[in-house]
Design an enzyme around this catalytic site. Sequence first.
Site, PDB file in Angstrom:
ATOM      1  CE  LYS A 127      45.647  40.490  40.855  1.00  0.00           C
ATOM      2  NZ  LYS A 127      46.422  40.313  39.614  1.00  0.00           N
ATOM      3  CG  ASP A 149      41.471  48.109  46.962  1.00  0.00           C
ATOM      4  OD1 ASP A 149      41.276  48.378  45.768  1.00  0.00           O
ATOM      5  OD2 ASP A 149      41.361  46.951  47.426  1.00  0.00           O
ATOM      6  CG  ASP A 203      47.736  41.672  33.708  1.00  0.00           C
ATOM      7  OD1 ASP A 203      48.517  41.319  34.599  1.00  0.00           O
ATOM      8  OD2 ASP A 203      47.959  42.648  32.968  1.00  0.00           O
ATOM      9  CB  SER A 204      43.503  43.653  37.544  1.00  0.00           C
ATOM     10  OG  SER A 204      44.161  43.080  38.661  1.00  0.00           O
TER      11      SER A 204
END
Length: 205
Positions: A16, A163, A74-75
Amino acid sequence: MTPPKQLVLASNNQGKLSEFQALFDNTHLNIQLIPQGKLGIADADETGLSFVENAIIKARHASKLSGLPAIADDSGLCVPVLGNAPGIYSARFAGSHGDDRANNDKLLQELKNFRGTTPIIGQFICVLALVRHKDDPLPIIAQGHWTGEILDTPQGDHGFGYDPLFYLPSLAKTSAELDKATKNRLSHRGQALQTLLNVLINTDI
């Protein structure tokens, strides 16, 4: 020359940090982004039940301990056929926070009974919260949504988290196969941060 405004990034996640820094570097905002780890600030306890709640909790925590404005992300990945799991528990889906391989393995296991001729849809969600001080009653909130398909086998060596399983049909690549510039432009985090940056152009922090 006016000294840059300091903004604490409430995260110690290196993936991040890299994405945020790249996006901030492409703006003309006079803001110095400081990772909370450099200030000795540990991660906050994420006790909220939504992305928005957790983002605000983390931003207030970093602002309180630093005395500076703070931004928190926040993900996570929401998969509708799993009731939007792993959701806010994405980073610790398999039990250990940040164990990408274990989290991916668990997701694949959970999806086995849903595999068929129809692709399994997933959506990356990012919520950003910026507070000017720890008790800010009006946090700035920005959101991003990125829709793709969940593969049954990882593909690609870039990125982090889910990912390698997040496939983009229009590009015929997973998120982990994208170059950094493309990912930053398209991703949920890139979308949310661009929205936030557009607000900051006209907002004093």
